[in-house]
Enzyme design. Structure first.
Site, mmCIF file in Angstrom:
data_model
loop_
_atom_site.group_PDB
_atom_site.id
_atom_site.type_symbol
_atom_site.label_atom_id
_atom_site.label_comp_id
_atom_site.label_asym_id
_atom_site.label_seq_id
_atom_site.Cartn_x
_atom_site.Cartn_y
_atom_site.Cartn_z
ATOM 1 C CB THR A 194 2.204 -10.835 -6.670
ATOM 2 O OG1 THR A 194 1.894 -11.942 -5.811
ATOM 3 C CG2 THR A 194 3.141 -11.290 -7.776
ATOM 4 N N GLY A 200 -0.628 -7.058 -2.964
ATOM 5 C CA GLY A 200 -1.239 -5.756 -3.254
ATOM 6 C C GLY A 200 -1.486 -5.488 -4.731
ATOM 7 C CB THR A 201 -1.101 -7.642 -7.750
ATOM 8 O OG1 THR A 201 0.249 -7.981 -7.427
ATOM 9 C CG2 THR A 201 -1.222 -7.484 -9.243
ATOM 10 N N GLY A 202 -3.868 -6.579 -6.737
ATOM 11 C CA GLY A 202 -5.271 -6.275 -7.041
ATOM 12 C C GLY A 202 -5.652 -4.874 -6.605
ATOM 13 C CB CYS A 203 -4.833 -2.924 -3.523
ATOM 14 S SG CYS A 203 -5.208 -4.188 -2.313
ATOM 15 C CE LYS A 236 -8.477 -8.635 -10.119
ATOM 16 N NZ LYS A 236 -8.147 -7.883 -8.892
HETATM 17 O O1 PXL Z 1 -4.953 -7.682 -1.573
HETATM 18 C C1 PXL Z 1 -6.116 -7.714 -0.830
HETATM 19 C C2 PXL Z 1 -6.007 -6.871 0.396
HETATM 20 C C3 PXL Z 1 -6.753 -5.735 0.495
HETATM 21 N N1 PXL Z 1 -6.728 -4.942 1.570
HETATM 22 C C4 PXL Z 1 -5.948 -5.226 2.615
HETATM 23 C C5 PXL Z 1 -5.163 -6.368 2.594
HETATM 24 C C6 PXL Z 1 -5.185 -7.217 1.454
HETATM 25 C C7 PXL Z 1 -4.362 -8.425 1.405
HETATM 26 O O2 PXL Z 1 -3.675 -8.783 2.305
HETATM 27 O O3 PXL Z 1 -4.377 -6.650 3.628
HETATM 28 C C8 PXL Z 1 -5.950 -4.325 3.795
#
Ligand code: PXL
Length: 267
Positions: free
Chosen positions: A211, A213-216, A179
């Site tokens: 942004t 949490g975008t990757g999650c 990404k």
């Molecule tokens: O975005 C990555 C991520 C994944 N999981 C948890 C997070 C974060 C970023 O802060 O807190 C629990």
């Protein structure tokens, strides 16, 4: 007479809890609900954070993580798995043990570092990703920083992203999505590489600090679409469209980098 709807696709998130609700398990379950899947979770760690910083991280005992995964798979069943924050090498190792031989498509988000500050996986854990989890994934979704760490080359352009994707693909997954959101430029490019081809996705960058949490959210949306029967290319395309809308409609909560609107399509 109303015909009965088919049951929803069952998706499991193996990830950390983000009490601020924007990333991790909370983001994943919201994404699953918004996209019509039945969401389940195996929590790997508790994080205490708001939009400004991460105050504390506590990784669960590996046995607790294994028990959550096994309990769900043995009864309800799972159509796709998303893997996010693993915390340390012990948890990463037990997740690999638990999923060995399990024939469920896995989307592995190679979470290492939080934008808000703080390591979400230790050094040994990165080695477990490389040697055990990446080889069993259907899709691996590193950002450019994670791709650099996994491939050992600097990643600051689309050409670098392609080279890194090739190196990561050689570790054994079915496909890699590198990404480009952290690569500067007006346009964002993501590159999807599999063993017989590649696709480059382009979108206009949205200028915002919200942004988190975008990757999650992207990895989970891909897992949902795979569970619903889409091919990899279409799953990635639709997930990117969903995430783009979620960023565009971010509510602007908090004084730092805030969350997306996971339910933007229903508002
Ligand atoms: O975005 C990555 C991520 C994944 N999981 C948890 C997070 C974060 C970023 O802060 O807190 C629990």
């Amino acid at each position: 007479m109303r015909t009965k709807k088919p049951p929803p696709a069952r998706v499991l998130s193996i990830a950390g809890s983000d009490c601020s609700g924007g990333a991790g398990v909370q983001a994943d379950l919201k994404t699953m609900a918004a996209l019509g899947a039945y969401g389940m979770s195996a929590i790997t760690a508790m994080t205490i954070q708001n939009t400004k910083n991460i105050a504390h991280i506590e990784v669960l005992a590996p046995d607790m993580v294994r028990a959550q995964i096994r309990t769900i798979i043995d009864d309800i069943g799972v159509d796709a798995i998303k893997i996010g924050m693993l915390g340390n090498a012990f948890v990463a190792g037990i997740v690999a043990d638990t999923l060995t031989g399990v024939k469920i498509p896995m989307v592995l988000d190679t979470v290492m570092q939080a934008t808000r500050g703080g390591a979400l996986l230790d050094e040994d854990g990165v080695a477990v990703l490389r040697s055990r989890l990446i080889p069993m994934a259907k899709l691996v979704t590193p950002n450019s920083d994670e791709a650099a760490r996994l491939s050992g080359i600097p990643v600051t352009s689309l050409a670098d992203m392609r080279r890194a994707a090739q190196i990561i693909l050689a570790l054994g997954p079915e496909a890699v999505l590198v990404k480009g959101g952290h690569v500067p430029g007006e346009k964002i490019h993501d590159i999807l590489l599999w063993h017989h081809g590649e696709a480059v996705f382009e979108s206009k960058r949205i200028n915002t600090r919200h942004t988190h949490g975008t990757g999650c959210t992207l990895a989970t949306a891909i897992a949902v679409f795979l569970a619903q029967g889409l091919g990899l290319n279409d799953a990635v395309r639709q997930a990117r469209t969903y995430v783009h809308g979620a960023i565009k409609n971010a509510p602007g909560f908090g004084g730092g980098n805030g969350p997306l609107d996971h339910d933007w399509r229903h508002r």
